[in-house]
Design an enzyme around this catalytic site. Sequence first.
Site, PDB file in Angstrom:
ATOM      1  N   THR A   1       6.442   2.880  12.959  1.00 56.07           N
ATOM      2  CA  THR A   1       5.002   2.951  13.233  1.00 56.07           C
ATOM      3  C   THR A   1       4.720   3.668  14.543  1.00 56.07           C
ATOM      4  OG1 THR A   1       3.054   1.626  13.753  1.00 56.07           O
ATOM      5  CG2 THR A   1       5.152   0.652  14.322  1.00 56.07           C
TER       6      THR A   1
ATOM      7  N   TYR B   1       0.823  -1.221   0.000  1.00 50.45           N
ATOM      8  CA  TYR B   1       0.000   0.000   0.000  1.00 50.45           C
ATOM      9  C   TYR B   1       0.855   1.269   0.000  1.00 50.45           C
ATOM     10  CZ  TYR B   1      -3.295   3.325   2.212  1.00 50.45           C
ATOM     11  OH  TYR B   1      -4.054   4.408   2.541  1.00 50.45           O
TER      12      TYR B   1
ATOM     13  N   TYR C   1       3.824  -6.510  17.038  1.00 53.37           N
ATOM     14  CA  TYR C   1       4.127  -5.775  15.796  1.00 53.37           C
ATOM     15  C   TYR C   1       4.917  -4.501  16.118  1.00 53.37           C
ATOM     16  CZ  TYR C   1       3.252  -2.252  12.205  1.00 53.37           C
ATOM     17  OH  TYR C   1       3.396  -1.228  11.317  1.00 53.37           O
TER      18      TYR C   1
HETATM   19  N1  LIG Z   1      -0.509   1.144   6.792  1.00 53.37           N
HETATM   20  C1  LIG Z   1      -0.278   1.920   7.823  1.00 53.37           C
HETATM   21  O1  LIG Z   1      -1.173   2.614   8.349  1.00 53.37           O
HETATM   22  C2  LIG Z   1       1.122   2.032   8.399  1.00 53.37           C
HETATM   23  C3  LIG Z   1       1.322   2.913   9.452  1.00 53.37           C
HETATM   24  C4  LIG Z   1       2.607   3.030   9.974  1.00 53.37           C
HETATM   25  C5  LIG Z   1       3.642   2.290   9.447  1.00 53.37           C
HETATM   26  N2  LIG Z   1       3.434   1.436   8.431  1.00 53.37           N
HETATM   27  C6  LIG Z   1       4.579   0.677   7.915  1.00 53.37           C
HETATM   28  O2  LIG Z   1       4.697   0.921   6.527  1.00 53.37           O
HETATM   29  C7  LIG Z   1       5.139  -0.260   5.870  1.00 53.37           C
HETATM   30  C8  LIG Z   1       4.206  -0.604   4.726  1.00 53.37           C
HETATM   31  O3  LIG Z   1       2.894  -0.741   5.233  1.00 53.37           O
HETATM   32  P1  LIG Z   1       1.673  -1.069   4.245  1.00 53.37           P
HETATM   33  O4  LIG Z   1       0.433  -0.599   4.910  1.00 53.37           O
HETATM   34  O5  LIG Z   1       2.012  -0.557   2.882  1.00 53.37           O
HETATM   35  O6  LIG Z   1       1.697  -2.678   4.284  1.00 53.37           O
HETATM   36  P2  LIG Z   1       1.517  -3.727   3.095  1.00 53.37           P
HETATM   37  O7  LIG Z   1       1.251  -5.039   3.722  1.00 53.37           O
HETATM   38  O8  LIG Z   1       0.551  -3.210   2.082  1.00 53.37           O
HETATM   39  O9  LIG Z   1       2.973  -3.716   2.423  1.00 53.37           O
HETATM   40  C9  LIG Z   1       4.045  -4.462   2.944  1.00 53.37           C
HETATM   41  C10 LIG Z   1       4.737  -5.119   1.780  1.00 53.37           C
HETATM   42  O10 LIG Z   1       5.886  -5.820   2.259  1.00 53.37           O
HETATM   43  C11 LIG Z   1       5.968  -7.064   1.554  1.00 53.37           C
HETATM   44  N3  LIG Z   1       6.734  -7.976   2.409  1.00 53.37           N
HETATM   45  C12 LIG Z   1       6.438  -8.431   3.646  1.00 53.37           C
HETATM   46  N4  LIG Z   1       7.409  -9.217   4.105  1.00 53.37           N
HETATM   47  C13 LIG Z   1       8.364  -9.262   3.130  1.00 53.37           C
HETATM   48  C14 LIG Z   1       9.613  -9.926   3.018  1.00 53.37           C
HETATM   49  N5  LIG Z   1      10.078 -10.737   3.992  1.00 53.37           N
HETATM   50  N6  LIG Z   1      10.352  -9.739   1.905  1.00 53.37           N
HETATM   51  C15 LIG Z   1       9.885  -8.952   0.898  1.00 53.37           C
HETATM   52  N7  LIG Z   1       8.697  -8.316   0.944  1.00 53.37           N
HETATM   53  C16 LIG Z   1       7.948  -8.464   2.053  1.00 53.37           C
HETATM   54  C17 LIG Z   1       4.524  -7.499   1.341  1.00 53.37           C
HETATM   55  O11 LIG Z   1       4.371  -8.422   0.294  1.00 53.37           O
HETATM   56  C18 LIG Z   1       3.852  -6.153   1.050  1.00 53.37           C
HETATM   57  O12 LIG Z   1       3.848  -5.865  -0.324  1.00 53.37           O
HETATM   58  C19 LIG Z   1       5.206  -1.357   6.925  1.00 53.37           C
HETATM   59  O13 LIG Z   1       6.570  -1.529   7.298  1.00 53.37           O
HETATM   60  C20 LIG Z   1       4.394  -0.811   8.071  1.00 53.37           C
HETATM   61  O14 LIG Z   1       4.908  -1.251   9.317  1.00 53.37           O
HETATM   62  C21 LIG Z   1       2.191   1.294   7.899  1.00 53.37           C
END
Ligand SMILES: NC(=O)c1ccc[n+]([C@@H]2O[C@H](COP(=O)([O-])OP(=O)(O)OC[C@H]3O[C@@H](n4cnc5c(N)ncnc54)[C@H](O)[C@@H]3O)[C@@H](O)[C@H]2O)c1
Length: 176
Positions: A117, A11, A140
């Site tokens: 996060t 995302y 997490y």
């Molecule tokens: N969505 C939120 O509100 C939010 C808020 C704060 C922080 N974050 C951080 O932002 C980052 C992205 O979040 P998101 O919402 O886009 O999540 P998401 O699940 O959409 O994206 C994470 C991506 O990482 C890939 N992935 C996971 N493990 C992997 C691995 N071992 N090797 C390669 N690829 C791997 C997944 O396939 C996925 O495409 C995360 O690290 C999350 O902790 C997200």
Amino acid sequence: MHILVTGGAGYIGSATAAYFLRNGHEVAVYDNLSRGHRAAVPAQARFIQGDIGDRSALEVLFQSFQFDAVVHFAALIEAGESMQQPGKYIQNNIAYSAVLLDVMLAHEVRKLVFSSTAAVYAAKDAPLREEDPLQPANLYGETKLMIEKMIGWYAQLKGLRFAYPALLQCLRCHAG
Ligand SMILES: NC(=O)c1ccc[n+]([C@@H]2O[C@H](COP(=O)([O-])OP(=O)(O)OC[C@H]3O[C@@H](n4cnc5c(N)ncnc54)[C@H](O)[C@@H]3O)[C@@H](O)[C@H]2O)c1
């Protein structure tokens, strides 16, 4: 810059990759597609399917391209799941981030933006502040806090330059 975006099929990573491309950067997306989608990766980005825990694949990647910086989004992100399957989160987030950092530094790529996060902070009803206590309420958040600490040690010991924007209003930054 040539930027490696881990988790760039997810995302936030896919939107960030698109932003970098719009601003004239070259982008490689590295994602295992466990949670992301190939179709989300911008067409102009180079896509490499792989896991951040796969040291050999990362070695080949960093040998093949000279990256200026890594923006690290790849992670499992579900608080509830992290409490049900702790080993999976410890391995995927903490252990595999250690592999990524190790390979990056071995190839002298020293600029990192880490997607942390707000879950690293103790929960509260009012807006969070940077100086609030770091006290994750779930595994997490704990994995992200441990990665922040690991990054801090790599900065001190290996010259890594980093930023991890845990909150929009707070950029804890080691400009270096
Ligand atoms: N969505 C939120 O509100 C939010 C808020 C704060 C922080 N974050 C951080 O932002 C980052 C992205 O979040 P998101 O919402 O886009 O999540 P998401 O699940 O959409 O994206 C994470 C991506 O990482 C890939 N992935 C996971 N493990 C992997 C691995 N071992 N090797 C390669 N690829 C791997 C997944 O396939 C996925 O495409 C995360 O690290 C999350 O902790 C997200």
